[in-house]
Design a protein around this motif. Sequence first.
Motif, PDB file in Angstrom:
ATOM      1  N   VAL A   1     -11.402  -0.842  -6.266  1.00  0.00           N
ATOM      2  CA  VAL A   1     -11.207  -0.997  -4.826  1.00  0.00           C
ATOM      3  C   VAL A   1      -9.949  -1.804  -4.544  1.00  0.00           C
ATOM      4  CG1 VAL A   1     -12.215  -1.931  -2.709  1.00  0.00           C
ATOM      5  CG2 VAL A   1     -13.681  -0.806  -4.388  1.00  0.00           C
ATOM      6  N   GLY A   2      -9.748  -2.870  -5.295  1.00  0.00           N
ATOM      7  CA  GLY A   2      -8.551  -3.677  -5.116  1.00  0.00           C
ATOM      8  C   GLY A   2      -7.281  -2.904  -5.423  1.00  0.00           C
ATOM      9  N   ALA A   3      -7.310  -2.095  -6.497  1.00  0.00           N
ATOM     10  CA  ALA A   3      -6.135  -1.298  -6.858  1.00  0.00           C
ATOM     11  C   ALA A   3      -5.806  -0.284  -5.768  1.00  0.00           C
ATOM     12  CB  ALA A   3      -6.385  -0.598  -8.188  1.00  0.00           C
ATOM     13  N   LYS A   4      -6.830   0.375  -5.240  1.00  0.00           N
ATOM     14  CA  LYS A   4      -6.600   1.337  -4.161  1.00  0.00           C
ATOM     15  C   LYS A   4      -6.064   0.644  -2.921  1.00  0.00           C
ATOM     16  CE  LYS A   4     -10.174   4.586  -5.703  1.00  0.00           C
ATOM     17  NZ  LYS A   4     -11.520   5.162  -5.406  1.00  0.00           N
ATOM     18  N   THR A   5      -6.551  -0.575  -2.660  1.00  0.00           N
ATOM     19  CA  THR A   5      -6.083  -1.320  -1.492  1.00  0.00           C
ATOM     20  C   THR A   5      -4.609  -1.664  -1.613  1.00  0.00           C
ATOM     21  OG1 THR A   5      -8.296  -2.260  -1.150  1.00  0.00           O
ATOM     22  CG2 THR A   5      -6.442  -3.399  -0.116  1.00  0.00           C
ATOM     23  N   ILE A   6      -4.186  -2.153  -2.770  1.00  0.00           N
ATOM     24  CA  ILE A   6      -2.778  -2.505  -2.971  1.00  0.00           C
ATOM     25  C   ILE A   6      -1.898  -1.267  -2.888  1.00  0.00           C
ATOM     26  CG2 ILE A   6      -1.119  -3.495  -4.589  1.00  0.00           C
ATOM     27  CD1 ILE A   6      -3.001  -5.518  -3.266  1.00  0.00           C
ATOM     28  N   LYS A   7      -2.378  -0.165  -3.442  1.00  0.00           N
ATOM     29  CA  LYS A   7      -1.611   1.079  -3.370  1.00  0.00           C
ATOM     30  C   LYS A   7      -1.458   1.533  -1.917  1.00  0.00           C
ATOM     31  CE  LYS A   7      -2.259   4.175  -6.557  1.00  0.00           C
ATOM     32  NZ  LYS A   7      -2.809   5.291  -7.369  1.00  0.00           N
ATOM     33  N   SER A   8      -2.515   1.423  -1.137  1.00  0.00           N
ATOM     34  CA  SER A   8      -2.432   1.815   0.274  1.00  0.00           C
ATOM     35  C   SER A   8      -1.509   0.879   1.048  1.00  0.00           C
ATOM     36  CB  SER A   8      -3.831   1.828   0.892  1.00  0.00           C
ATOM     37  OG  SER A   8      -4.363   0.511   0.975  1.00  0.00           O
ATOM     38  N   VAL A   9      -1.472  -0.396   0.666  1.00  0.00           N
ATOM     39  CA  VAL A   9      -0.554  -1.343   1.302  1.00  0.00           C
ATOM     40  C   VAL A   9       0.893  -0.927   1.046  1.00  0.00           C
ATOM     41  CG1 VAL A   9       0.355  -3.695   1.123  1.00  0.00           C
ATOM     42  CG2 VAL A   9      -2.088  -3.326   1.362  1.00  0.00           C
ATOM     43  N   ILE A  10       1.188  -0.557  -0.197  1.00  0.00           N
ATOM     44  CA  ILE A  10       2.551  -0.125  -0.538  1.00  0.00           C
ATOM     45  C   ILE A  10       2.942   1.100   0.284  1.00  0.00           C
ATOM     46  CG2 ILE A  10       3.988   0.786  -2.401  1.00  0.00           C
ATOM     47  CD1 ILE A  10       2.352  -0.933  -4.344  1.00  0.00           C
ATOM     48  N   LYS A  11       2.032   2.060   0.406  1.00  0.00           N
ATOM     49  CA  LYS A  11       2.314   3.274   1.181  1.00  0.00           C
ATOM     50  C   LYS A  11       2.449   2.959   2.667  1.00  0.00           C
ATOM     51  CE  LYS A  11      -0.165   6.376  -1.989  1.00  0.00           C
ATOM     52  NZ  LYS A  11      -1.324   7.293  -2.134  1.00  0.00           N
ATOM     53  N   GLU A  12       1.594   2.081   3.179  1.00  0.00           N
ATOM     54  CA  GLU A  12       1.604   1.759   4.602  1.00  0.00           C
ATOM     55  C   GLU A  12       2.903   1.082   5.004  1.00  0.00           C
ATOM     56  OE1 GLU A  12      -1.275  -0.505   7.901  1.00  0.00           O
ATOM     57  OE2 GLU A  12      -1.557  -0.842   5.746  1.00  0.00           O
ATOM     58  N   TYR A  13       3.377   0.152   4.196  1.00  0.00           N
ATOM     59  CA  TYR A  13       4.621  -0.539   4.532  1.00  0.00           C
ATOM     60  C   TYR A  13       5.831   0.370   4.346  1.00  0.00           C
ATOM     61  CZ  TYR A  13       2.671  -5.161   5.388  1.00  0.00           C
ATOM     62  OH  TYR A  13       2.001  -6.224   5.941  1.00  0.00           O
ATOM     63  N   ALA A  14       5.708   1.344   3.475  1.00  0.00           N
ATOM     64  CA  ALA A  14       6.814   2.284   3.288  1.00  0.00           C
ATOM     65  C   ALA A  14       7.085   3.088   4.552  1.00  0.00           C
ATOM     66  CB  ALA A  14       6.510   3.222   2.118  1.00  0.00           C
ATOM     67  N   THR A  15       6.057   3.283   5.384  1.00  0.00           N
ATOM     68  CA  THR A  15       6.246   4.043   6.625  1.00  0.00           C
ATOM     69  C   THR A  15       7.131   3.314   7.622  1.00  0.00           C
ATOM     70  OG1 THR A  15       4.242   3.093   7.616  1.00  0.00           O
ATOM     71  CG2 THR A  15       3.985   5.143   6.363  1.00  0.00           C
ATOM     72  N   VAL A  16       7.285   2.026   7.450  1.00  0.00           N
ATOM     73  CA  VAL A  16       8.166   1.259   8.344  1.00  0.00           C
ATOM     74  C   VAL A  16       9.370   0.723   7.571  1.00  0.00           C
ATOM     75  CG1 VAL A  16       6.372   0.659   9.985  1.00  0.00           C
ATOM     76  CG2 VAL A  16       6.732  -0.805   7.996  1.00  0.00           C
ATOM     77  N   ASP A  17       9.671   1.401   6.442  1.00  0.00           N
ATOM     78  CA  ASP A  17      10.865   1.084   5.653  1.00  0.00           C
ATOM     79  C   ASP A  17      10.839  -0.333   5.078  1.00  0.00           C
ATOM     80  OD1 ASP A  17      13.235   1.822   4.456  1.00  0.00           O
ATOM     81  OD2 ASP A  17      14.476   1.001   6.080  1.00  0.00           O
TER      82      ASP A  17
END
Length: 739
Positions: free
Chosen positions: A668-684
């Motif tokens: 769960v933690g790994a998926k959360t960090i991965k989603s954080v990386i993707k989410e912030y990428a949307t705002v460069d």
Amino acid sequence: MENVTASEEPSGTLMYRVERPVFNEGYIDSELLHRKKRTPKSCRRRITEHLRCSSEKAKSVALSFFPILTWLPSYRLKEYLFGDIVSGISTGVMQLPQGLAYAMLAAVPPVFGLYSSFYPVLLYTFFGTSRHISIGTFAVISLMIGGVAVREVPDSMFAVNGTNASQVVDFDARDARRVEVVVALTTLVGIIQFVLGLLRFGFLAIYLTEPLVRGFTTAAAVHVSVSQLKYLLGVHTARFNGPLSVVYSIEAVFRNIASTNVVTLIIGLVCTVFLYIIKDLNERFKKKLPIPIPGEIIVVIVSTGISYGMLMSENYGVEVVGKIPTGLLPPKIPDFSVFPNLLADAITISVVGFSIAISLAKIFALKHGYSVDGNQELMALGLCNFMSSFFHTFVVTASMSRSLVQESTGGHTEIAGLLASLLVLLVVVAVGFVFQPLPTTVLAAIIMVNLLGMFKQMKDIPVLWRTSKIELAIWLVSFFASVLLGLDYGLVVSMGFAMLTVIYRTQCPKNALLGQIPDTGLYCDVDEYEEAEECSGIKIFQSNTSIYFANSDLYVSALKAKTGIDPAQLLTSRKSQLKYAKRDNGESKAINHGSSLKKHAVVLLDVELGITHEVVNGPQKQMHVYTNGQTTENHTESESEDDFFLQCLSPIHSIILDFTPVNFIDSVGAKTIKSVIKEYATVDVTVVLAGCSRILLSDLRTLQFFCEPVTSDLIFPTIHDAVLHCKHRKNLPICPDIH
């Protein structure tokens, strides 16, 4: 290549210089580090090697199971023998009255306390690893045993003529049945402890943290003291067990206080004062006295003589110990039919007994420079309880007061305990009947004075208030839960609360933004240190916790709150600004439809300083847009307005997650960090990780963390590597303080 040198400046300061490329995990894993080639062993081979017997393995097993074989052959006779003899006699003299007294707590006749002071102590000499603890009866364990005995064999079961109103009880039959239950409980405790030792469960003691144990034993001292009030006053009340038993016991004593036996009270008070004075003298002059003054045995002998000479039982109604059979009883198989009713109590007593013994053993081992084996101690206690139970004993553990006497009087090895057990044997076999006239109020006085050390643990409260509020909460919960709910339920509640504090610590970690200390590669909390300076365009986030299912959402929330960058809010802001910009642009075109001059907007969005708009008039069609710390040119009218506003969301272009404090991460933690990386990428905003241990990286690979868009190139060994990478990626001038 990395060049690391250490040189000494003329001033004498040792300098540390490092010159190397910026490393990321992709480079480290492919070029810098190469795993050793290992041939995995088959399951069959591992089992064969484990079961294979050799002379060395047999010797190792024998020495670990019989620790006496490791120290007895090298026993220094001239150096150790005298100290062990003095220590053994001193401990044995103390063990006699305590054995008689603690048998009352266990709700069995006093002679069974003497049995419990002989057999287990003798066995521990062969199986134990501690050289200084005194195994035998102990107040806390005895009280817990007594609670079980009273619950399983209440007085009402043996009321004469089946009536409770008369309160006439067949005491002999009741005591005989209680002994059977207590012996069965001891057998079960021994089995549990031995099996846990074989399964290497010695680590269980770590879950009983020191504040918990000290709060629990202080509460036990309250229970024991209250239980002895009726003996001290000479009143007859029922014995209570379970929640609020302390309240009921005190109420019963005060309800019957008018029937106090004055002679019994006087004897008890005199003995209490005398024992307190002797204990104080022993403490003050322990360095000058060769051996402690044996106040307990003096009190027992003198009071027994006076009671016998004055016929206190017949003339004054003073309750005495009563019949003490001479000699040892033949072995007997315990009653296994009561095991199901005793299982839960046996587990609790097993854990408490072991935790007390191992705590004392580690204290003395650290003081005298040797080691104790937790698993072997668990098996040794199990064997002592199991084998001794066939000879009518009850559960034993290490005694705090006797262990201190055994160590302070010069004891060097388990020989001291062996001699103490032989002294008890001599009394049981030859002179046990002498103590029959001993008033029970004397035993109550002995118990209550020996509890003073436990009550001194109250001093922990102000100390913990200054040092750790969480540990103070554990101490207080353990104390009050054990006092009000009883020792069994209290221990369960205390352990549950201690576990909750661990969860609380992970749910409420300390979060920080880090900044660089100038001219160093060190990064510290910017809120704590004046020297720490944040790097332009970069946020470094640290949370001193691991990341797993219970706190992963909290980690993300703290990240967004600390950095001030919430991608969802930025995207919402983008949509709002785009909407207003289109509307304004349409209005501008309508007003200036025939004009050759156009208005062009230059927008600077800053999540920290707010959003400002500036309208510039001019004939040029070229625009300058400040985006994420850079200046971007050549945006013409032909470019999409959406693309234009995408570049104007935040002055922060990189976030570094410091994983140095992270010990583990789950799926769960790994998926959360991965989603954080993707989410912030949307705002460069690029998110990278720094400071991951090799074990954590291995876990991330197992969890399939490294897959597009997350690659190992986003992982850096240090924060400084990550900072240099983020600066270089944006083609910004590197700050003078970053090297």
